[in-house]
Motif scaffolding. Structure first.
Motif, PDB file in Angstrom:
ATOM      1  N   ARG A  52      -8.071  -5.579  -4.468  1.00 54.27           N
ATOM      2  CA  ARG A  52      -6.805  -5.305  -3.764  1.00 54.27           C
ATOM      3  C   ARG A  52      -5.723  -4.763  -4.708  1.00 54.27           C
ATOM      4  O   ARG A  52      -4.921  -3.912  -4.314  1.00 54.27           O
ATOM      5  N   THR A 101     -11.748  -4.766   5.560  1.00 53.65           N
ATOM      6  CA  THR A 101     -11.323  -6.027   4.952  1.00 53.65           C
ATOM      7  C   THR A 101     -11.936  -7.181   5.749  1.00 53.65           C
ATOM      8  O   THR A 101     -12.478  -6.988   6.835  1.00 53.65           O
ATOM      9  N   MET A 151      -6.289  -0.982  -5.042  1.00 50.52           N
ATOM     10  CA  MET A 151      -6.567  -0.197  -3.824  1.00 50.52           C
ATOM     11  C   MET A 151      -5.600   0.987  -3.687  1.00 50.52           C
ATOM     12  O   MET A 151      -6.009   2.119  -3.412  1.00 50.52           O
ATOM     13  N   GLU A 155     -12.917  -4.387   0.581  1.00 51.08           N
ATOM     14  CA  GLU A 155     -12.398  -5.354  -0.387  1.00 51.08           C
ATOM     15  C   GLU A 155     -13.549  -6.284  -0.784  1.00 51.08           C
ATOM     16  O   GLU A 155     -14.492  -6.480   0.002  1.00 51.08           O
ATOM     17  N   ILE A 200     -11.061   1.471   5.282  1.00 46.42           N
ATOM     18  CA  ILE A 200     -11.052   0.372   4.310  1.00 46.42           C
ATOM     19  C   ILE A 200     -11.327  -0.917   5.071  1.00 46.42           C
ATOM     20  O   ILE A 200     -10.517  -1.348   5.905  1.00 46.42           O
ATOM     21  N   LYS A 239      -6.317   3.796  -6.321  1.00 48.38           N
ATOM     22  CA  LYS A 239      -7.609   4.480  -6.124  1.00 48.38           C
ATOM     23  C   LYS A 239      -7.587   5.349  -4.865  1.00 48.38           C
ATOM     24  O   LYS A 239      -8.080   6.480  -4.875  1.00 48.38           O
ATOM     25  N   VAL A 240      -7.030   4.825  -3.778  1.00 53.02           N
ATOM     26  CA  VAL A 240      -7.017   5.599  -2.530  1.00 53.02           C
ATOM     27  C   VAL A 240      -6.068   6.799  -2.672  1.00 53.02           C
ATOM     28  O   VAL A 240      -6.358   7.894  -2.187  1.00 53.02           O
ATOM     29  N   PHE A 250       0.805  -1.225   0.000  1.00 54.08           N
ATOM     30  CA  PHE A 250       0.000   0.000   0.000  1.00 54.08           C
ATOM     31  C   PHE A 250       0.838   1.274   0.000  1.00 54.08           C
ATOM     32  O   PHE A 250       0.523   2.232  -0.709  1.00 54.08           O
ATOM     33  N   PHE A 272     -13.138  -1.909  -3.844  1.00 55.92           N
ATOM     34  CA  PHE A 272     -11.977  -1.903  -4.731  1.00 55.92           C
ATOM     35  C   PHE A 272     -11.238  -3.232  -4.620  1.00 55.92           C
ATOM     36  O   PHE A 272     -10.993  -3.717  -3.503  1.00 55.92           O
TER      37      PHE A 272
END
Ligand SMILES: [Zn+2]
Length: 282
Positions: free
Chosen positions: A260, A196, A263, A217, A194, A266-267, A64, A258
């Motif tokens: 994985r 998960t 992610m 997710e 987010i 997009k974030v 990330f 989104f």
């Protein structure tokens, strides 16, 4: 960068957390059997059915944040046993050794495509990601640092809920984290949650659900009480997809789902949109 390269750059995670060579793994989604490394190199997403397997907090940091930018907070905080719950301290100690974490959340600052952010990443491998005093305190301190530094706060949730071994002290963390987020919001700052698999109980009923953006997710289980408890209470059969991310999105309780693999991009775009004049640069 290819997804398979993402896991070669580990940021302090202990080596034994990756799968041993040759270990086989059955996908919980499609039941196909894989060499575990193959799934790990695909950010723990099944190449056949796209099922998102659970990740450790350090693995999440690796895929990330910008490489080498993560700096953790508050690793010195220690869990105590305020209610004298039998063998609680010993169980926490086992999970500390297993995960390399001091509690079920990893917090810190880093860069997301060059943009400074504070993150909190829950890890369901540590006491099922349950929230006791230290988890709540680490998250609250991370939010407060984000507020002071004037940067977005981003959390990845994964939790069985409030931790029963700390009783009401666990429940108090729901209010404490939510108040810190309210102050963050009043300072005009961004909060992205987010969710998960799985995000349940007191975590779903507090900070996980009050993001400026609530993102999940695919196929993540998200809910407060368990399915059986609800069915027995309302005396109704619930739909098969009840408490899935897809069900919640359809019913207006999530803003987006989104994959994985997308992610980070997009974030990062959302964060950029919320910086001054940022919409001109996206
Ligand atoms: Zn699969």
């Amino acid at each position: 960068m290819a997804i398979r390269d993402l896991f070669s750059k580990r940021t302090g995670a202990k080596e034994e957390k990756s799968f041993p060579a040759g270990m086989m793994l059955k996908c919980p989604g499609c039941r196909k059997i894989y060499v575990a490394k193959e799934v790990e190199q695909n950010a723990k997403v099944c190449p056949h059915c796209q099922h998102h397997l659970k990740m450790t907090a350090y693995e999440r940091v690796d895929i990330f944040l910008d490489e080498g930018t993560f700096e953790s907070f508050d690793n010195h905080l220690k869990t105590t046993n305020p209610l004298g719950f039998p063998s609680y301290v010993e169980k926490v100690e086992v999970d500390k050794q297993k995960t390399g974490l001091n509690e079920a959340v990893l917090t810190g600052r880093g860069l997301l495509k060059g943009q400074p952010v504070v993150v909190a990443i829950m890890d369901s491998h540590f006491r099922m990601g349950s929230m006791g005093s230290v988890v709540g305190e680490k998250i609250t301190r991370a939010i407060e640092r984000a507020t002071i530094e004037g940067v977005p706060f981003i959390i990845f949730t994964a939790s069985g809920g409030a931790r029963m071994q700390e009783g009401v002290l666990s429940l108090m963390q729901m209010a404490k984290t939510s108040i810190a987020l309210k102050r963050h919001s009043e300072a005009g700052l961004l909060y992205i949650s987010i969710l998960t698999h799985p995000t349940t109980g007191g975590v779903s009923a507090s900070f996980a659900s009050i993001g400026d953006y609530n993102i999940a997710e695919p196929q993540a289980l998200i809910g407060f009480a368990g399915r059986r408890v609800i069915e027995q209470t309302v005396r109704e059969k619930l739909p098969d997809d009840f408490q899935t991310a897809e069900f919640l999105l359809e019913h207006g309780q999530l803003d987006a789902i989104f994959h994985r693999h997308e992610m980070r991009d997009k974030v990062a775009t959302i964060v950029k949109l919320h910086t001054e004049g940022g919409f001109l640069n996206v």
